[in-house]
Design a protein around this motif. Structure first.
Motif, PDB file in Angstrom:
ATOM      1  N   LEU A  69      -9.717  -5.974  15.627  1.00 15.08           N
ATOM      2  CA  LEU A  69     -10.313  -5.950  16.953  1.00 15.08           C
ATOM      3  C   LEU A  69      -9.458  -6.687  17.981  1.00 15.08           C
ATOM      4  N   TRP A  70      -8.593  -7.591  17.516  1.00  9.35           N
ATOM      5  CA  TRP A  70      -7.746  -8.366  18.420  1.00  9.35           C
ATOM      6  C   TRP A  70      -6.415  -7.686  18.708  1.00  9.35           C
ATOM      7  N   GLU A  71      -6.082  -6.639  17.992  1.00  4.44           N
ATOM      8  CA  GLU A  71      -4.795  -5.978  18.188  1.00  4.44           C
ATOM      9  C   GLU A  71      -4.652  -5.408  19.596  1.00  4.44           C
ATOM     10  N   GLU A  72      -5.754  -4.942  20.191  1.00  2.00           N
ATOM     11  CA  GLU A  72      -5.690  -4.422  21.560  1.00  2.00           C
ATOM     12  C   GLU A  72      -5.334  -5.515  22.550  1.00  2.00           C
ATOM     13  N   GLU A  73      -5.605  -6.785  22.199  1.00  2.00           N
ATOM     14  CA  GLU A  73      -5.259  -7.910  23.062  1.00  2.00           C
ATOM     15  C   GLU A  73      -3.811  -8.340  22.853  1.00  2.00           C
ATOM     16  N   GLY A  74      -3.111  -7.676  21.941  1.00  2.00           N
ATOM     17  CA  GLY A  74      -1.712  -7.996  21.695  1.00  2.00           C
ATOM     18  C   GLY A  74      -1.505  -9.087  20.661  1.00  2.00           C
ATOM     19  N   LEU A  75      -2.533  -9.435  19.896  1.00  2.00           N
ATOM     20  CA  LEU A  75      -2.408 -10.464  18.866  1.00  2.00           C
ATOM     21  C   LEU A  75      -2.305  -9.830  17.486  1.00  2.00           C
ATOM     22  N   ARG A  76      -1.219 -10.158  16.789  1.00  2.00           N
ATOM     23  CA  ARG A  76      -1.128  -9.755  15.391  1.00  2.00           C
ATOM     24  C   ARG A  76      -1.989 -10.706  14.567  1.00  2.00           C
ATOM     25  N   PHE A  77      -2.270 -10.343  13.309  1.00  2.00           N
ATOM     26  CA  PHE A  77      -3.129 -11.145  12.451  1.00  2.00           C
ATOM     27  C   PHE A  77      -2.590 -12.565  12.289  1.00  2.00           C
ATOM     28  N   ASP A  78      -1.279 -12.704  12.052  1.00  2.00           N
ATOM     29  CA  ASP A  78      -0.707 -14.043  11.875  1.00  2.00           C
ATOM     30  C   ASP A  78      -0.829 -14.876  13.149  1.00  2.00           C
ATOM     31  N   GLN A  79      -0.690 -14.233  14.303  1.00  2.00           N
ATOM     32  CA  GLN A  79      -0.854 -14.947  15.570  1.00  2.00           C
ATOM     33  C   GLN A  79      -2.299 -15.373  15.776  1.00  2.00           C
ATOM     34  N   LEU A  80      -3.235 -14.497  15.408  1.00  2.00           N
ATOM     35  CA  LEU A  80      -4.654 -14.808  15.537  1.00  2.00           C
ATOM     36  C   LEU A  80      -5.015 -16.008  14.675  1.00  2.00           C
ATOM     37  N   VAL A  81      -4.558 -16.018  13.427  1.00  2.00           N
ATOM     38  CA  VAL A  81      -4.849 -17.141  12.531  1.00  2.00           C
ATOM     39  C   VAL A  81      -4.242 -18.429  13.081  1.00  2.00           C
ATOM     40  N   ALA A  82      -2.997 -18.370  13.541  1.00  2.00           N
ATOM     41  CA  ALA A  82      -2.342 -19.561  14.101  1.00  2.00           C
ATOM     42  C   ALA A  82      -3.108 -20.086  15.315  1.00  2.00           C
ATOM     43  N   GLU A  83      -3.576 -19.194  16.169  1.00  2.00           N
ATOM     44  CA  GLU A  83      -4.328 -19.608  17.357  1.00  2.00           C
ATOM     45  C   GLU A  83      -5.668 -20.232  16.975  1.00  2.00           C
ATOM     46  N   LEU A  84      -6.358 -19.649  15.996  1.00  2.00           N
ATOM     47  CA  LEU A  84      -7.636 -20.208  15.550  1.00  2.00           C
ATOM     48  C   LEU A  84      -7.449 -21.593  14.927  1.00  2.00           C
ATOM     49  N   VAL A  85      -6.380 -21.773  14.168  1.00  2.00           N
ATOM     50  CA  VAL A  85      -6.086 -23.090  13.588  1.00  2.00           C
ATOM     51  C   VAL A  85      -5.777 -24.091  14.694  1.00  2.00           C
ATOM     52  N   ARG A  86      -4.974 -23.681  15.696  1.00  2.00           N
ATOM     53  CA  ARG A  86      -4.647 -24.574  16.815  1.00  2.00           C
ATOM     54  C   ARG A  86      -5.916 -24.991  17.554  1.00  2.00           C
ATOM     55  N   ILE A  87      -6.811 -24.054  17.824  1.00  2.00           N
ATOM     56  CA  ILE A  87      -8.067 -24.355  18.512  1.00  2.00           C
ATOM     57  C   ILE A  87      -8.899 -25.333  17.689  1.00  2.00           C
ATOM     58  N   ALA A  88      -8.975 -25.105  16.380  1.00  2.00           N
ATOM     59  CA  ALA A  88      -9.755 -25.993  15.507  1.00  2.00           C
ATOM     60  C   ALA A  88      -9.167 -27.397  15.497  1.00  2.00           C
ATOM     61  N   LEU A  89      -7.841 -27.511  15.417  1.00  2.00           N
ATOM     62  CA  LEU A  89      -7.201 -28.833  15.412  1.00  2.00           C
ATOM     63  C   LEU A  89      -7.401 -29.548  16.748  1.00  2.00           C
ATOM     64  N   ASP A  90      -7.284 -28.817  17.854  1.00  2.00           N
ATOM     65  CA  ASP A  90      -7.523 -29.410  19.176  1.00  2.00           C
ATOM     66  C   ASP A  90      -8.954 -29.910  19.291  1.00  2.00           C
ATOM     67  N   ARG A  91      -9.904 -29.117  18.820  1.00  2.00           N
ATOM     68  CA  ARG A  91     -11.307 -29.507  18.897  1.00  2.00           C
ATOM     69  C   ARG A  91     -11.585 -30.733  18.026  1.00  2.00           C
ATOM     70  N   HIS A  92     -10.999 -30.731  16.830  1.00  2.00           N
ATOM     71  CA  HIS A  92     -11.181 -31.876  15.934  1.00  2.00           C
ATOM     72  C   HIS A  92     -10.625 -33.143  16.575  1.00  2.00           C
ATOM     73  N   GLU A  93      -9.442 -33.064  17.142  1.00  3.09           N
ATOM     74  CA  GLU A  93      -8.828 -34.237  17.771  1.00  3.09           C
ATOM     75  C   GLU A  93      -9.658 -34.704  18.963  1.00  3.09           C
ATOM     76  N   SER A  94     -10.171 -33.776  19.738  1.00  2.00           N
ATOM     77  CA  SER A  94     -11.001 -34.132  20.884  1.00  2.00           C
ATOM     78  C   SER A  94     -12.277 -34.840  20.443  1.00  2.00           C
ATOM     79  N   GLN A  95     -12.913 -34.322  19.406  1.00  2.00           N
ATOM     80  CA  GLN A  95     -14.148 -34.946  18.911  1.00  2.00           C
ATOM     81  C   GLN A  95     -13.868 -36.294  18.272  1.00  2.00           C
TER      82      GLN A  95
END
Length: 71
Positions: A31-57
């Protein structure tokens, strides 16, 4: 594509419906391919978001003003 989950009780030899998942796990990445994100990019972005959120909390400090020892 759907996934239907069941819970099995071997003692009673019965199965019970648990959930119907209409977009199961990693199968929804397309579903994210139309946004120009490959699967590996999507996973990397989700991990980055999770790490940012964890650090913020983790960096958030809560203080409560309470004067418990005075009358």
């Amino acid at each position: 594509m759907v996934r239907v989950d069941f819970l099995y009780d071997p003692g009673r030899q019965t199965a019970a419906h648990h959930e119907i998942n209409t977009t199961p796990g990693s199968l929804s990445y397309y579903l994210w391919e139309e946004e120009g994100l490959r699967f590996d990019q999507l996973v990397a972005e989700l991990v980055r978001i999770a790490l940012d959120r964890h650090e913020s909390q983790r960096a958030t400090v809560y203080t409560f003003a309470a004067n418990l020892l005075t009358r």
